[in-house]
Design a protein around this motif. Structure first.
Motif, PDB file in Angstrom:
ATOM      1  N   GLY A 240       0.832  -1.210   0.000  1.00 17.98           N
ATOM      2  CA  GLY A 240       0.000   0.000   0.000  1.00 17.98           C
ATOM      3  C   GLY A 240       0.859   1.249   0.000  1.00 17.98           C
ATOM      4  N   GLY A 241       0.201   2.389   0.063  1.00 13.10           N
ATOM      5  CA  GLY A 241       0.944   3.660   0.040  1.00 13.10           C
ATOM      6  C   GLY A 241       1.430   4.006   1.425  1.00 13.10           C
ATOM      7  N   CYS A 242       2.045   5.161   1.552  1.00 15.92           N
ATOM      8  CA  CYS A 242       2.408   5.642   2.881  1.00 15.92           C
ATOM      9  C   CYS A 242       2.414   7.156   2.815  1.00 15.92           C
ATOM     10  CB  CYS A 242       3.734   5.075   3.339  1.00 15.92           C
ATOM     11  SG  CYS A 242       5.128   5.784   2.494  1.00 15.92           S
ATOM     12  N   ALA A 243       2.758   7.785   3.925  1.00 14.46           N
ATOM     13  CA  ALA A 243       2.617   9.241   4.024  1.00 14.46           C
ATOM     14  C   ALA A 243       3.363   9.987   2.915  1.00 14.46           C
ATOM     15  CB  ALA A 243       3.098   9.693   5.382  1.00 14.46           C
ATOM     16  N   ILE A 244       4.475   9.423   2.424  1.00 20.40           N
ATOM     17  CA  ILE A 244       5.258  10.202   1.458  1.00 20.40           C
ATOM     18  C   ILE A 244       4.847   9.957   0.008  1.00 20.40           C
ATOM     19  CG2 ILE A 244       7.233  10.472   3.001  1.00 20.40           C
ATOM     20  CD1 ILE A 244       8.704   8.326   1.466  1.00 20.40           C
TER      21      ILE A 244
ATOM     22  N   ASP B 247       6.474  11.453   9.180  1.00 28.12           N
ATOM     23  CA  ASP B 247       7.267  10.298   8.761  1.00 28.12           C
ATOM     24  C   ASP B 247       8.647  10.396   9.368  1.00 28.12           C
ATOM     25  OD1 ASP B 247       9.410  11.102   6.680  1.00 28.12           O
ATOM     26  OD2 ASP B 247       7.645  12.095   5.881  1.00 28.12           O
ATOM     27  N   LEU B 248       9.415   9.349   9.158  1.00 29.27           N
ATOM     28  CA  LEU B 248      10.708   9.212   9.826  1.00 29.27           C
ATOM     29  C   LEU B 248      11.658  10.389   9.590  1.00 29.27           C
ATOM     30  CD1 LEU B 248      13.034   7.621  11.087  1.00 29.27           C
ATOM     31  CD2 LEU B 248      13.098   6.232   9.024  1.00 29.27           C
ATOM     32  N   ARG B 249      11.946  10.683   8.320  1.00 25.39           N
ATOM     33  CA  ARG B 249      12.953  11.712   8.042  1.00 25.39           C
ATOM     34  C   ARG B 249      12.394  13.101   8.355  1.00 25.39           C
ATOM     35  NH1 ARG B 249      16.680   7.729   8.247  1.00 25.39           N
ATOM     36  NH2 ARG B 249      16.230   6.188   6.654  1.00 25.39           N
ATOM     37  N   ALA B 250      11.069  13.285   8.206  1.00 23.12           N
ATOM     38  CA  ALA B 250      10.443  14.560   8.571  1.00 23.12           C
ATOM     39  C   ALA B 250      10.630  14.808  10.069  1.00 23.12           C
ATOM     40  CB  ALA B 250       8.963  14.535   8.211  1.00 23.12           C
ATOM     41  N   SER B 251      10.477  13.759  10.881  1.00 25.25           N
ATOM     42  CA  SER B 251      10.610  13.921  12.339  1.00 25.25           C
ATOM     43  C   SER B 251      11.982  14.441  12.703  1.00 25.25           C
ATOM     44  CB  SER B 251      10.460  12.593  13.077  1.00 25.25           C
ATOM     45  OG  SER B 251       9.426  11.854  12.581  1.00 25.25           O
ATOM     46  N   VAL B 252      12.997  13.881  12.081  1.00 30.88           N
ATOM     47  CA  VAL B 252      14.349  14.264  12.481  1.00 30.88           C
ATOM     48  C   VAL B 252      14.671  15.665  11.976  1.00 30.88           C
ATOM     49  CG1 VAL B 252      15.835  13.319  10.641  1.00 30.88           C
ATOM     50  CG2 VAL B 252      16.556  13.173  13.028  1.00 30.88           C
ATOM     51  N   SER B 253      13.998  16.090  10.902  1.00 32.78           N
ATOM     52  CA  SER B 253      14.220  17.469  10.442  1.00 32.78           C
ATOM     53  C   SER B 253      13.677  18.446  11.482  1.00 32.78           C
ATOM     54  CB  SER B 253      13.575  17.715   9.068  1.00 32.78           C
ATOM     55  OG  SER B 253      12.178  17.904   9.187  1.00 32.78           O
ATOM     56  N   LEU B 254      12.618  18.051  12.185  1.00 30.31           N
ATOM     57  CA  LEU B 254      12.058  18.909  13.232  1.00 30.31           C
ATOM     58  C   LEU B 254      12.990  18.956  14.435  1.00 30.31           C
ATOM     59  CD1 LEU B 254       8.342  17.760  12.897  1.00 30.31           C
ATOM     60  CD2 LEU B 254       9.393  19.838  11.989  1.00 30.31           C
TER      61      LEU B 254
ATOM     62  N   LEU C 151      10.596   8.460  14.802  1.00 36.86           N
ATOM     63  CA  LEU C 151      12.060   8.542  14.964  1.00 36.86           C
ATOM     64  C   LEU C 151      12.647   7.211  15.379  1.00 36.86           C
ATOM     65  CD1 LEU C 151      12.732  11.812  16.977  1.00 36.86           C
ATOM     66  CD2 LEU C 151      13.522  11.280  14.679  1.00 36.86           C
ATOM     67  N   ASP C 152      11.927   6.519  16.267  1.00 37.57           N
ATOM     68  CA  ASP C 152      12.441   5.247  16.784  1.00 37.57           C
ATOM     69  C   ASP C 152      12.518   4.180  15.697  1.00 37.57           C
ATOM     70  OD1 ASP C 152      12.669   6.448  19.213  1.00 37.57           O
ATOM     71  OD2 ASP C 152      10.722   5.759  19.939  1.00 37.57           O
ATOM     72  N   ARG C 153      11.798   4.407  14.603  1.00 36.91           N
ATOM     73  CA  ARG C 153      11.882   3.450  13.491  1.00 36.91           C
ATOM     74  C   ARG C 153      13.269   3.474  12.855  1.00 36.91           C
ATOM     75  NH1 ARG C 153       8.518   4.779   9.015  1.00 36.91           N
ATOM     76  NH2 ARG C 153       9.930   3.221   8.234  1.00 36.91           N
ATOM     77  N   GLY C 154      13.926   4.639  12.883  1.00 41.50           N
ATOM     78  CA  GLY C 154      15.151   4.740  12.082  1.00 41.50           C
ATOM     79  C   GLY C 154      16.376   5.315  12.750  1.00 41.50           C
ATOM     80  N   PHE C 155      16.260   5.788  13.994  1.00 38.10           N
ATOM     81  CA  PHE C 155      17.436   6.366  14.662  1.00 38.10           C
ATOM     82  C   PHE C 155      17.606   5.729  16.020  1.00 38.10           C
ATOM     83  CE2 PHE C 155      16.207   9.567  11.578  1.00 38.10           C
ATOM     84  CZ  PHE C 155      17.434   9.902  11.025  1.00 38.10           C
TER      85      PHE C 155
ATOM     86  N   PRO D  24      20.224  12.309  -1.780  1.00 35.02           N
ATOM     87  CA  PRO D  24      19.196  11.338  -1.364  1.00 35.02           C
ATOM     88  C   PRO D  24      17.901  11.981  -0.873  1.00 35.02           C
ATOM     89  CG  PRO D  24      21.128  11.261   0.105  1.00 35.02           C
ATOM     90  CD  PRO D  24      21.408  12.296  -0.919  1.00 35.02           C
ATOM     91  N   THR D  25      16.792  11.432  -1.315  1.00 36.74           N
ATOM     92  CA  THR D  25      15.490  11.907  -0.845  1.00 36.74           C
ATOM     93  C   THR D  25      15.393  11.799   0.676  1.00 36.74           C
ATOM     94  OG1 THR D  25      13.099  11.544  -0.951  1.00 36.74           O
ATOM     95  CG2 THR D  25      14.455   9.629  -1.398  1.00 36.74           C
ATOM     96  N   ASP D  26      16.073  10.804   1.250  1.00 40.85           N
ATOM     97  CA  ASP D  26      16.023  10.609   2.706  1.00 40.85           C
ATOM     98  C   ASP D  26      16.772  11.684   3.493  1.00 40.85           C
ATOM     99  OD1 ASP D  26      14.413   8.430   2.574  1.00 40.85           O
ATOM    100  OD2 ASP D  26      15.950   6.947   3.044  1.00 40.85           O
ATOM    101  N   LEU D  27      17.457  12.611   2.797  1.00 43.90           N
ATOM    102  CA  LEU D  27      18.106  13.726   3.510  1.00 43.90           C
ATOM    103  C   LEU D  27      17.489  15.074   3.141  1.00 43.90           C
ATOM    104  CD1 LEU D  27      21.923  12.779   3.417  1.00 43.90           C
ATOM    105  CD2 LEU D  27      20.439  12.898   5.429  1.00 43.90           C
TER     106      LEU D  27
END
Ligand code: UD1
Length: 426
Positions: free
Chosen positions: A116-120, A373-380, A399-403, A307-310
Protein backbone atom coordinates in the motif's frame (compact mmCIF):
# COMPACT_ATOMS: atom_id res chain seq x y z
CA UNK A 1 3.16 8.39 22.99
CA UNK A 2 6.64 9.62 23.90
CA UNK A 3 7.69 13.18 23.06
CA UNK A 4 11.08 14.82 22.72
CA UNK A 5 11.81 18.18 24.34
CA UNK A 6 14.64 20.26 22.90
CA UNK A 7 16.04 23.50 24.21
CA UNK A 8 17.83 24.92 21.20
CA UNK A 9 20.73 27.24 20.72
CA UNK A 10 23.73 25.17 21.81
CA UNK A 11 26.38 24.42 19.16
CA UNK A 12 27.19 20.70 18.85
CA UNK A 13 30.73 19.66 19.86
CA UNK A 14 32.21 16.17 20.12
CA UNK A 15 32.00 12.81 18.37
CA UNK A 16 29.06 10.69 17.25
CA UNK A 17 29.37 7.00 16.33
CA UNK A 18 27.49 6.05 13.15
CA UNK A 19 25.67 2.71 13.20
CA UNK A 20 24.73 0.27 10.44
CA UNK A 21 22.24 1.44 7.83
CA UNK A 22 18.57 0.68 8.46
CA UNK A 23 17.78 0.66 4.75
CA UNK A 24 20.45 -1.96 4.18
CA UNK A 25 19.88 -4.02 7.33
CA UNK A 26 16.22 -4.71 6.51
CA UNK A 27 17.07 -6.24 3.10
CA UNK A 28 19.99 -8.18 4.58
CA UNK A 29 17.62 -9.60 7.17
CA UNK A 30 15.34 -10.78 4.35
CA UNK A 31 18.36 -12.52 2.79
CA UNK A 32 18.48 -14.87 5.80
CA UNK A 33 15.43 -16.63 4.32
CA UNK A 34 17.51 -17.75 1.33
CA UNK A 35 19.68 -20.23 3.21
CA UNK A 36 19.16 -23.18 5.55
CA UNK A 37 22.38 -22.13 7.28
CA UNK A 38 22.77 -19.17 9.68
CA UNK A 39 23.44 -15.59 8.61
CA UNK A 40 25.19 -13.30 11.08
CA UNK A 41 24.92 -9.54 10.64
CA UNK A 42 27.33 -7.33 12.56
CA UNK A 43 26.97 -3.58 13.16
CA UNK A 44 23.24 -4.19 13.26
CA UNK A 45 21.12 -1.14 14.12
CA UNK A 46 18.71 -1.86 16.99
CA UNK A 47 15.61 -0.04 15.75
CA UNK A 48 11.86 -0.49 15.86
CA UNK A 49 12.04 -1.46 12.14
CA UNK A 50 14.83 -4.04 12.43
CA UNK A 51 13.14 -5.61 15.48
CA UNK A 52 9.91 -5.71 13.57
CA UNK A 53 11.61 -7.47 10.65
CA UNK A 54 13.13 -9.97 13.10
CA UNK A 55 9.65 -10.69 14.44
CA UNK A 56 8.26 -11.24 10.96
CA UNK A 57 11.13 -13.64 10.14
CA UNK A 58 10.43 -15.50 13.37
CA UNK A 59 6.81 -15.95 12.32
CA UNK A 60 8.11 -17.55 9.09
CA UNK A 61 10.20 -20.06 11.07
CA UNK A 62 13.55 -18.26 11.36
CA UNK A 63 15.42 -18.70 14.64
CA UNK A 64 16.67 -15.30 15.82
CA UNK A 65 19.36 -14.51 18.40
CA UNK A 66 20.18 -10.87 19.03
CA UNK A 67 23.54 -10.33 20.75
CA UNK A 68 23.23 -6.75 21.97
CA UNK A 69 26.79 -6.36 23.31
CA UNK A 70 28.36 -7.05 19.93
CA UNK A 71 25.54 -5.48 17.87
CA UNK A 72 25.10 -8.79 16.05
CA UNK A 73 22.00 -10.63 14.95
CA UNK A 74 22.06 -14.34 14.08
CA UNK A 75 19.27 -15.58 11.85
CA UNK A 76 18.86 -19.25 11.10
CA UNK A 77 16.20 -20.34 8.60
CA UNK A 78 16.87 -24.10 8.83
CA UNK A 79 13.26 -24.64 7.83
CA UNK A 80 10.63 -22.24 6.60
CA UNK A 81 7.40 -22.93 8.49
CA UNK A 82 5.18 -20.38 6.72
CA UNK A 83 5.27 -18.60 3.37
CA UNK A 84 2.63 -16.03 4.27
CA UNK A 85 3.29 -12.43 5.34
CA UNK A 86 -0.03 -11.01 6.49
CA UNK A 87 -1.46 -7.53 5.96
CA UNK A 88 -0.91 -6.37 9.53
CA UNK A 89 2.81 -6.98 9.25
CA UNK A 90 3.41 -5.53 5.80
CA UNK A 91 1.12 -2.54 6.46
CA UNK A 92 3.22 -1.51 9.47
CA UNK A 93 6.52 -1.62 7.62
CA UNK A 94 6.97 -1.58 3.85
CA UNK A 95 10.29 -3.43 3.93
CA UNK A 96 8.38 -6.53 5.10
CA UNK A 97 7.33 -6.90 1.46
CA UNK A 98 10.93 -7.93 0.72
CA UNK A 99 10.34 -11.41 2.12
CA UNK A 100 8.39 -12.21 -1.05
CA UNK A 101 11.43 -12.67 -3.33
CA UNK A 102 13.46 -14.88 -0.97
CA UNK A 103 10.42 -17.04 -0.09
CA UNK A 104 9.53 -17.45 -3.76
CA UNK A 105 13.13 -18.31 -4.67
CA UNK A 106 13.63 -20.86 -1.89
CA UNK A 107 10.14 -22.36 -1.47
CA UNK A 108 8.64 -21.86 -4.94
CA UNK A 109 5.65 -19.94 -3.62
CA UNK A 110 4.69 -17.11 -1.26
CA UNK A 111 1.70 -15.02 -0.28
CA UNK A 112 2.56 -11.52 0.84
CA UNK A 113 0.28 -8.58 1.45
CA UNK A 114 0.64 -5.59 -0.86
CA UNK A 115 2.32 -2.81 1.11
CA UNK A 116 0.00 0.00 0.00
CA UNK A 117 0.94 3.66 0.04
CA UNK A 118 2.41 5.64 2.88
CA UNK A 119 2.62 9.24 4.02
CA UNK A 120 5.26 10.20 1.46
CA UNK A 121 3.44 8.87 -1.61
CA UNK A 122 1.85 5.98 -3.50
CA UNK A 123 4.97 3.76 -3.60
CA UNK A 124 3.86 1.04 -6.03
CA UNK A 125 5.59 -2.37 -6.37
CA UNK A 126 4.80 -3.08 -10.02
CA UNK A 127 8.50 -3.22 -10.97
CA UNK A 128 9.18 -5.81 -8.27
CA UNK A 129 6.37 -8.01 -9.57
CA UNK A 130 7.37 -7.61 -13.23
CA UNK A 131 10.88 -8.77 -12.32
CA UNK A 132 9.51 -11.96 -10.70
CA UNK A 133 7.25 -12.56 -13.72
CA UNK A 134 10.26 -12.20 -16.01
CA UNK A 135 11.91 -14.92 -13.89
CA UNK A 136 8.96 -17.20 -14.64
CA UNK A 137 6.75 -16.67 -11.58
CA UNK A 138 2.97 -16.65 -11.80
CA UNK A 139 1.72 -13.61 -9.97
CA UNK A 140 -1.88 -13.01 -8.93
CA UNK A 141 -3.26 -10.26 -6.79
CA UNK A 142 -6.19 -11.41 -4.67
CA UNK A 143 -7.82 -9.48 -1.88
CA UNK A 144 -4.83 -7.25 -1.36
CA UNK A 145 -2.33 -10.12 -1.38
CA UNK A 146 0.34 -11.00 -3.93
CA UNK A 147 0.21 -14.73 -4.57
CA UNK A 148 3.38 -15.77 -6.31
CA UNK A 149 4.34 -19.25 -7.51
CA UNK A 150 7.24 -20.74 -9.43
CA UNK A 151 6.77 -24.38 -8.57
CA UNK A 152 9.65 -25.57 -10.72
CA UNK A 153 11.88 -22.74 -9.52
CA UNK A 154 12.71 -19.29 -10.85
CA UNK A 155 14.66 -18.92 -14.09
CA UNK A 156 17.31 -16.30 -14.79
CA UNK A 157 16.15 -13.43 -17.01
CA UNK A 158 17.25 -10.17 -18.56
CA UNK A 159 15.33 -7.38 -16.85
CA UNK A 160 15.55 -3.74 -17.85
CA UNK A 161 13.93 -1.40 -15.33
CA UNK A 162 12.10 1.52 -16.99
CA UNK A 163 13.41 3.81 -14.23
CA UNK A 164 15.70 3.43 -11.26
CA UNK A 165 14.17 1.74 -8.22
CA UNK A 166 16.19 0.81 -5.17
CA UNK A 167 13.49 -1.49 -3.85
CA UNK A 168 12.94 -3.36 -7.13
CA UNK A 169 16.68 -3.77 -7.76
CA UNK A 170 17.25 -5.25 -4.30
CA UNK A 171 14.20 -7.46 -4.47
CA UNK A 172 15.15 -8.84 -7.90
CA UNK A 173 18.65 -9.61 -6.57
CA UNK A 174 17.19 -11.42 -3.55
CA UNK A 175 15.27 -13.73 -5.89
CA UNK A 176 17.77 -14.12 -8.75
CA UNK A 177 20.58 -15.54 -6.59
CA UNK A 178 18.70 -18.87 -6.36
CA UNK A 179 17.20 -18.81 -9.90
CA UNK A 180 18.36 -21.32 -12.54
CA UNK A 181 20.76 -19.62 -14.93
CA UNK A 182 21.86 -16.03 -15.44
CA UNK A 183 20.03 -12.82 -14.62
CA UNK A 184 21.00 -9.39 -15.88
CA UNK A 185 19.48 -6.31 -14.22
CA UNK A 186 19.73 -3.24 -16.45
CA UNK A 187 19.17 0.34 -15.29
CA UNK A 188 19.72 -1.00 -11.78
CA UNK A 189 19.93 1.33 -8.79
CA UNK A 190 23.50 2.10 -7.67
CA UNK A 191 22.95 2.96 -3.98
CA UNK A 192 25.63 1.80 -1.49
CA UNK A 193 22.96 -0.40 0.11
CA UNK A 194 22.79 -2.38 -3.16
CA UNK A 195 26.53 -3.04 -3.00
CA UNK A 196 26.15 -4.02 0.64
CA UNK A 197 23.45 -6.53 -0.26
CA UNK A 198 25.61 -7.95 -3.07
CA UNK A 199 28.57 -8.29 -0.68
CA UNK A 200 26.44 -10.15 1.84
CA UNK A 201 24.88 -12.44 -0.79
CA UNK A 202 28.34 -13.18 -2.22
CA UNK A 203 29.61 -14.02 1.28
CA UNK A 204 26.70 -16.51 1.40
CA UNK A 205 27.97 -18.10 -1.81
CA UNK A 206 25.94 -16.17 -4.40
CA UNK A 207 27.49 -14.97 -7.65
CA UNK A 208 26.62 -11.30 -8.04
CA UNK A 209 28.72 -8.92 -10.12
CA UNK A 210 28.41 -5.27 -11.02
CA UNK A 211 26.53 -4.00 -7.94
CA UNK A 212 27.13 -0.27 -7.67
CA UNK A 213 26.88 0.08 -11.47
CA UNK A 214 23.69 0.21 -13.52
CA UNK A 215 24.15 -3.37 -14.77
CA UNK A 216 24.13 -6.21 -12.27
CA UNK A 217 24.86 -9.77 -13.42
CA UNK A 218 23.84 -12.72 -11.29
CA UNK A 219 24.62 -16.41 -11.85
CA UNK A 220 22.08 -18.48 -9.99
CA UNK A 221 23.35 -21.11 -7.52
CA UNK A 222 21.56 -24.14 -6.00
CA UNK A 223 21.91 -23.16 -2.36
CA UNK A 224 23.48 -20.51 -0.14
CA UNK A 225 25.57 -21.18 2.94
CA UNK A 226 26.38 -19.63 6.32
CA UNK A 227 28.03 -16.20 6.36
CA UNK A 228 28.99 -13.26 8.51
CA UNK A 229 28.57 -9.74 7.16
CA UNK A 230 29.03 -6.23 8.57
CA UNK A 231 26.16 -3.83 7.75
CA UNK A 232 27.40 -0.74 5.86
CA UNK A 233 27.49 2.57 7.79
CA UNK A 234 24.24 4.52 7.59
CA UNK A 235 24.78 7.38 5.15
CA UNK A 236 21.42 8.87 6.09
CA UNK A 237 22.29 8.91 9.80
CA UNK A 238 25.68 10.44 8.91
CA UNK A 239 24.04 13.11 6.76
CA UNK A 240 21.40 13.83 9.40
CA UNK A 241 24.01 14.66 12.04
CA UNK A 242 26.02 16.66 9.48
CA UNK A 243 22.96 18.85 8.80
CA UNK A 244 22.35 19.18 12.54
CA UNK A 245 25.90 20.50 13.07
CA UNK A 246 25.49 22.79 10.07
CA UNK A 247 22.23 24.19 11.48
CA UNK A 248 23.49 24.76 15.04
CA UNK A 249 27.14 25.47 14.34
CA UNK A 250 29.86 23.49 16.08
CA UNK A 251 32.46 20.83 15.38
CA UNK A 252 31.65 17.13 15.35
CA UNK A 253 33.44 13.98 14.19
CA UNK A 254 31.01 11.47 12.66
CA UNK A 255 32.83 8.22 13.41
CA UNK A 256 32.40 5.57 10.73
CA UNK A 257 30.64 7.93 8.26
CA UNK A 258 31.72 7.12 4.68
CA UNK A 259 32.42 10.23 2.59
CA UNK A 260 32.39 8.25 -0.65
CA UNK A 261 28.68 7.60 -0.07
CA UNK A 262 27.87 11.23 0.57
CA UNK A 263 29.31 13.23 -2.34
CA UNK A 264 26.07 15.01 -3.24
CA UNK A 265 25.39 15.91 0.38
CA UNK A 266 28.93 17.23 0.87
CA UNK A 267 28.47 19.44 -2.19
CA UNK A 268 25.33 21.00 -0.68
CA UNK A 269 27.03 21.52 2.70
CA UNK A 270 30.09 23.11 1.15
CA UNK A 271 27.94 25.41 -0.98
CA UNK A 272 26.23 26.40 2.28
CA UNK A 273 29.69 27.34 3.65
CA UNK A 274 30.00 24.39 6.02
CA UNK A 275 33.37 22.63 6.34
CA UNK A 276 33.15 18.86 5.88
CA UNK A 277 36.19 16.63 5.46
CA UNK A 278 37.18 13.00 5.70
CA UNK A 279 39.13 12.37 8.91
CA UNK A 280 40.44 8.99 9.99
CA UNK A 281 37.58 6.51 9.66
CA UNK A 282 34.92 9.19 9.55
CA UNK A 283 33.91 12.71 8.62
CA UNK A 284 34.41 15.99 10.45
CA UNK A 285 31.77 18.72 10.11
CA UNK A 286 32.42 22.27 11.29
CA UNK A 287 30.67 25.60 11.16
CA UNK A 288 31.32 28.67 13.24
CA UNK A 289 28.13 29.58 15.14
CA UNK A 290 28.94 33.23 14.32
CA UNK A 291 28.62 32.84 10.54
CA UNK A 292 25.34 32.23 8.70
CA UNK A 293 24.56 29.36 6.34
CA UNK A 294 24.40 30.33 2.65
CA UNK A 295 21.31 29.51 0.61
CA UNK A 296 21.66 26.50 -1.74
CA UNK A 297 19.48 25.00 -4.49
CA UNK A 298 19.36 21.23 -4.91
CA UNK A 299 17.19 18.38 -6.12
CA UNK A 300 16.81 14.82 -4.94
CA UNK A 301 17.92 12.07 -7.31
CA UNK A 302 18.82 8.39 -7.27
CA UNK A 303 22.40 7.71 -6.05
CA UNK A 304 24.91 9.27 -6.62
CA UNK A 305 22.54 12.26 -6.54
CA UNK A 306 21.23 13.92 -3.40
CA UNK A 307 19.20 11.34 -1.36
CA UNK A 308 15.49 11.91 -0.85
CA UNK A 309 16.02 10.61 2.71
CA UNK A 310 18.11 13.73 3.51
CA UNK A 311 15.86 16.29 1.87
CA UNK A 312 13.92 17.20 5.03
CA UNK A 313 17.11 17.55 7.10
CA UNK A 314 18.71 19.83 4.49
CA UNK A 315 15.53 21.91 4.41
CA UNK A 316 15.70 22.34 8.21
CA UNK A 317 19.24 23.72 7.86
CA UNK A 318 18.26 26.05 5.01
CA UNK A 319 15.48 27.58 7.13
CA UNK A 320 18.19 29.67 8.84
CA UNK A 321 20.25 30.37 5.70
CA UNK A 322 21.04 33.83 4.43
CA UNK A 323 18.92 33.99 1.25
CA UNK A 324 16.47 31.91 -0.72
CA UNK A 325 16.94 28.19 -1.49
CA UNK A 326 15.01 26.03 -3.93
CA UNK A 327 14.48 22.32 -3.34
CA UNK A 328 13.04 19.93 -5.91
CA UNK A 329 11.85 16.49 -4.77
CA UNK A 330 11.95 14.13 -7.74
CA UNK A 331 11.55 10.73 -6.03
CA UNK A 332 8.32 10.97 -4.01
CA UNK A 333 5.30 13.12 -4.80
CA UNK A 334 4.33 14.03 -1.25
CA UNK A 335 7.47 14.55 0.71
CA UNK A 336 7.21 18.12 2.00
CA UNK A 337 4.93 17.47 4.97
CA UNK A 338 7.63 18.81 7.27
CA UNK A 339 7.32 22.27 5.66
CA UNK A 340 4.18 23.40 7.54
CA UNK A 341 5.64 22.03 10.79
CA UNK A 342 8.93 23.89 10.23
CA UNK A 343 6.79 26.99 9.63
CA UNK A 344 5.53 26.64 13.22
CA UNK A 345 9.08 27.51 14.31
CA UNK A 346 9.04 30.60 12.09
CA UNK A 347 10.48 29.11 8.88
CA UNK A 348 9.34 30.68 5.61
CA UNK A 349 8.64 27.96 3.09
CA UNK A 350 6.32 27.87 0.10
CA UNK A 351 5.58 24.61 -1.66
CA UNK A 352 4.38 24.32 -5.27
CA UNK A 353 3.99 20.71 -6.35
CA UNK A 354 7.38 19.07 -6.05
CA UNK A 355 9.29 22.31 -5.46
CA UNK A 356 9.83 24.16 -2.21
CA UNK A 357 11.24 27.65 -1.82
CA UNK A 358 12.85 28.31 1.55
CA UNK A 359 13.48 31.93 2.46
CA UNK A 360 16.01 31.87 5.28
CA UNK A 361 15.25 33.73 8.52
CA UNK A 362 17.91 34.89 11.03
CA UNK A 363 16.45 32.72 13.77
CA UNK A 364 13.79 30.11 14.49
CA UNK A 365 11.76 30.08 17.71
CA UNK A 366 10.80 26.81 19.47
CA UNK A 367 7.22 25.49 19.31
CA UNK A 368 5.32 22.21 19.63
CA UNK A 369 5.43 20.24 16.36
CA UNK A 370 4.15 16.95 15.00
CA UNK A 371 5.90 14.59 12.62
CA UNK A 372 4.39 12.55 9.80
CA UNK A 373 7.27 10.30 8.76
CA UNK A 374 10.71 9.21 9.83
CA UNK A 375 12.95 11.71 8.04
CA UNK A 376 10.44 14.56 8.57
CA UNK A 377 10.61 13.92 12.34
CA UNK A 378 14.35 14.26 12.48
CA UNK A 379 14.22 17.47 10.44
CA UNK A 380 12.06 18.91 13.23
CA UNK A 381 14.67 17.84 15.78
CA UNK A 382 17.35 19.66 13.75
CA UNK A 383 15.22 22.80 13.52
CA UNK A 384 14.52 22.57 17.27
CA UNK A 385 18.26 22.36 17.99
CA UNK A 386 18.83 25.51 15.95
CA UNK A 387 15.83 27.39 17.38
CA UNK A 388 15.69 29.64 20.40
CA UNK A 389 13.68 28.25 23.33
CA UNK A 390 11.82 24.98 23.66
CA UNK A 391 10.54 22.70 20.90
CA UNK A 392 8.44 19.64 21.65
CA UNK A 393 8.40 16.97 18.95
CA UNK A 394 5.30 14.79 19.12
CA UNK A 395 4.85 11.33 17.58
CA UNK A 396 8.38 10.23 18.36
CA UNK A 397 7.65 6.65 17.33
CA UNK A 398 8.54 7.66 13.78
CA UNK A 399 12.06 8.54 14.96
CA UNK A 400 12.44 5.25 16.78
CA UNK A 401 11.88 3.45 13.49
CA UNK A 402 15.15 4.74 12.08
CA UNK A 403 17.44 6.37 14.66
CA UNK A 404 19.03 4.48 17.52
CA UNK A 405 20.05 6.53 20.59
CA UNK A 406 19.33 9.82 18.83
CA UNK A 407 18.85 11.83 22.02
CA UNK A 408 21.90 10.29 23.73
CA UNK A 409 24.12 10.94 20.70
CA UNK A 410 23.02 14.59 20.51
CA UNK A 411 23.20 15.10 24.28
CA UNK A 412 26.79 13.77 24.28
CA UNK A 413 27.61 16.71 21.97
CA UNK A 414 26.07 19.29 24.28
CA UNK A 415 22.49 19.43 22.99
CA UNK A 416 19.68 19.79 25.50
CA UNK A 417 17.40 16.98 24.40
CA UNK A 418 15.21 14.84 26.64
CA UNK A 419 12.59 12.23 26.01
CA UNK A 420 9.34 12.58 27.89
CA UNK A 421 7.92 9.09 28.29
CA UNK A 422 4.21 8.64 28.23
CA UNK A 423 2.93 7.32 31.54
CA UNK A 424 1.15 3.98 31.31
CA UNK A 425 -2.50 4.40 32.33
CA UNK A 426 -2.93 3.32 36.00
C1 UD1 B 1 13.42 5.07 -1.92
C2 UD1 B 1 14.70 5.80 -2.24
C3 UD1 B 1 15.74 5.27 -1.30
C4 UD1 B 1 15.25 5.48 0.11
C5 UD1 B 1 13.89 4.83 0.34
C6 UD1 B 1 13.30 5.12 1.71
C7 UD1 B 1 15.56 6.55 -4.40
C8 UD1 B 1 15.76 6.21 -5.83
N1 UD1 B 1 15.04 5.58 -3.64
O1 UD1 B 1 13.64 3.69 -2.12
O2 UD1 B 1 16.97 5.92 -1.52
O3 UD1 B 1 16.16 4.97 1.03
O4 UD1 B 1 13.00 5.33 -0.61
O5 UD1 B 1 12.85 6.42 1.81
O6 UD1 B 1 15.87 7.63 -3.95
N2 UD1 B 1 8.41 2.89 -8.12
C9 UD1 B 1 7.42 2.40 -8.97
N3 UD1 B 1 7.23 1.05 -9.03
C10 UD1 B 1 7.96 0.16 -8.30
C11 UD1 B 1 8.95 0.66 -7.44
C12 UD1 B 1 9.16 2.02 -7.38
O7 UD1 B 1 6.74 3.15 -9.63
O8 UD1 B 1 7.72 -1.05 -8.40
C13 UD1 B 1 8.68 4.35 -8.04
C14 UD1 B 1 8.46 4.91 -6.64
O9 UD1 B 1 7.14 5.28 -6.39
C15 UD1 B 1 9.40 6.11 -6.66
C16 UD1 B 1 10.56 5.63 -7.53
O10 UD1 B 1 10.04 4.57 -8.30
O11 UD1 B 1 8.80 7.23 -7.24
C17 UD1 B 1 11.80 5.17 -6.78
O12 UD1 B 1 11.36 4.18 -5.88
P1 UD1 B 1 12.30 3.15 -5.14
O13 UD1 B 1 13.72 3.52 -5.31
O14 UD1 B 1 11.88 1.79 -5.45
O15 UD1 B 1 11.84 3.42 -3.68
P2 UD1 B 1 12.41 2.75 -2.44
O16 UD1 B 1 13.01 1.43 -2.70
O17 UD1 B 1 11.32 2.88 -1.43
Amino acid sequence: MDRIAITGGAPLQGAIPIYGAKNSALKLQAAALLSAEPLMLENMPDLADTRFMAQLLKSLGVEITWIKETRTIRMHAAEISSTIAPYDQVRKMRASFNVLGPLLARMGHATVSLPGGCAIGARPVDLHLKAFEAMGADIHIEQGYVKAAALRGLKGAEIEFPFVSVGATEHAMLAAVLAKGDTVLKNAAREPEIEDLADCLNAMGAKVEGAGTSEIRIKGVDALKSAKHKVVADRIETGTFAFAVAATGGNVLLEGGRFEHLGAMMKVLRAADVTIEAEGRGLRVQRSPRSRIKAVDFETEPFPGFPTDLQAQAMAMLCVADGQSRIKETIFENRFMHAPELARLGAQITVHGNEAVVTGVPKLVGAPVMATDLRASVSLVIAGLAAEGETIVNRVYHLDRGFENLEAKLAACGAQVTRMREMEPA
